[in-house]
Design a protein around this motif. Structure first.
Motif, PDB file in Angstrom:
ATOM      1  N   ALA A  94       0.809  -1.217   0.000  1.00  0.00           N
ATOM      2  CA  ALA A  94       0.000   0.000   0.000  1.00  0.00           C
ATOM      3  C   ALA A  94       0.841   1.264   0.000  1.00  0.00           C
ATOM      4  CB  ALA A  94      -0.921   0.003   1.224  1.00  0.00           C
ATOM      5  N   ARG A 115      -9.187  -3.457   0.218  1.00  0.00           N
ATOM      6  CA  ARG A 115      -8.090  -4.417   0.025  1.00  0.00           C
ATOM      7  C   ARG A 115      -8.661  -5.825   0.023  1.00  0.00           C
ATOM      8  NH1 ARG A 115      -5.176  -7.956   2.937  1.00  0.00           N
ATOM      9  NH2 ARG A 115      -6.344  -7.416   4.824  1.00  0.00           N
ATOM     10  N   GLU A 153      -3.205 -10.799  -3.407  1.00  0.00           N
ATOM     11  CA  GLU A 153      -3.712  -9.637  -2.685  1.00  0.00           C
ATOM     12  C   GLU A 153      -3.701  -8.432  -3.619  1.00  0.00           C
ATOM     13  OE1 GLU A 153      -1.654  -9.044   0.947  1.00  0.00           O
ATOM     14  OE2 GLU A 153      -2.657  -7.162   1.442  1.00  0.00           O
ATOM     15  N   PHE A 177      -5.695  -4.205  -4.411  1.00  0.00           N
ATOM     16  CA  PHE A 177      -6.464  -3.056  -3.937  1.00  0.00           C
ATOM     17  C   PHE A 177      -7.419  -2.613  -5.038  1.00  0.00           C
ATOM     18  CE2 PHE A 177      -2.311  -3.098  -1.933  1.00  0.00           C
ATOM     19  CZ  PHE A 177      -2.631  -3.029  -0.581  1.00  0.00           C
ATOM     20  N   SER A 209      -0.587  -3.829  -6.424  1.00  0.00           N
ATOM     21  CA  SER A 209      -1.368  -5.057  -6.303  1.00  0.00           C
ATOM     22  C   SER A 209      -0.644  -6.224  -6.949  1.00  0.00           C
ATOM     23  CB  SER A 209      -2.737  -4.893  -6.972  1.00  0.00           C
ATOM     24  OG  SER A 209      -3.538  -3.944  -6.291  1.00  0.00           O
TER      25      SER A 209
END
Length: 300
Positions: free
Chosen positions: A39, A142, A153, A155, A177
């Motif tokens: 992030a 998220r 994972e 966003f 991401s």
């Protein structure tokens, strides 16, 4: 972060980098991220796929012409898979749901509950909300998903426009991401008999490190799960069916995940250059698996 290997011979003074890489690969496929979303830094690009806009399904060529009504209301989505410009994959899912639009949107926009509602969604945590023009609601979240033995994972930015009966989404490109790119679209059409027709379309670019033979499997799996969960959750909300007592994976599901991971490991390890001497030493070493990511050498 830096991956460390729990195999004792990898911590010795010998040069064991290829084996460490193999062990770290096993750890990654068991759910530990060697790549990692982040992030604190932006994505590698600001969007390679064309974003959807709030339009009727016909603007994207989505139609149910020729599809029997009983098929649309069978509880299973009508699926279509096509290729779009650039070689990307577009998956489309259309399904009738026996609930009013308010109930349908209540499920789709309840992002924090996705891990309980959407199979394969491990985590979904909103981290910012905004008000858009024309009464639009903007939600950033998220995600952590697990599909075909892989965990990723990313966003996502969602733009819900109630007046246009639509929600569009794409990656939050201000954050890094694990997905290369993805854009998508939800549309809920109210029908005269009280049902809703739910349209879902998404274009995705699967990361390059995913083996080619796995990419279609991941996209197909995501398409199958796309709208069916909405139908199930709306039925629960309407009191039409009883909720499941457990969302734990079935033995067959666990076996499928293990098989998928094994295929990926075999595919990628064939591309790791391992010295012949190391292979000989490894073959002579007795190993036992204590957990999904820790290997221990046995000296007895």
């Amino acid at each position: 972060g830096v991956q460390t290997c729990a195999l004792p011979i990898c911590r010795s003074g010998m040069s064991m980098r290829p084996l460490c890489a193999a062990c770290c690969l096993l750890a990654t496929l068991s759910g530990v991220h060697a790549r990692g979303a982040d992030a604190s830094r932006p994505h590698t690009h600001s969007g390679q796929l064309a974003k959807y806009t709030a339009q009727a399904p016909s603007a994207y060529g989505l139609s149910v012409d020729g599809v029997p009504l009983e098929k649309l209301r069978s509880g299973k989505p009508v699926l279509r898979m096509t290729s779009v410009a650039g070689g990307f994959k577009r998956s489309v899912s259309i399904q009738d749901v026996n609930a009013p639009p308010s109930v349908v949107w209540g499920r789709i926009m309840d992002l924090p509950k996705y891990p309980k509602m959407v199979e394969g969604c491990v985590e979904c945590e909103p981290y910012r909300t905004e008000k858009g023009s024309g009464g639009a609601q903007v939600v950033y979240s998220r995600y952590k998903i697990r599909a075909a033995g892989l965990t990723m994972e990313y966003f996502m930015k969602h733009i819900y426009e109630p007046k246009k009966h639509c929600m569009t989404f794409h990656l939050d490109y201000d954050r890094f991401s694990e997905l290369s790119d993805t854009v998508g679209y939800w549309y809920v059409e109210a029908l005269d008999d009280g049902w809703c027709r739910v349209y879902y379309s998404t274009d995705s670019q699967v990361p390059g490190w995913v083996p080619g033979f796995m990419k279609d499997q991941i996209v197909n799996l995501a398409a199958k799960r796309s709208t069916s969960w909405v139908d199930i959750e709306c039925k629960k909300a309407m009191g039409i069916t009883k909720p499941k007592t457990s969302d734990a994976p079935t033995p067959l599901g666990r076996l499928s995940n293990l098989a998928a991971r094994g295929l990926i490991v075999g595919y990628l390890l064939r591309r790791v250059i391992v010295p012949r001497e190391l292979l000989s030493r490894l073959a002579a070493t007795r190993l036992e698996l204590r957990s999904p990511i820790v290997l221990r050498r046995r000296d007895d």
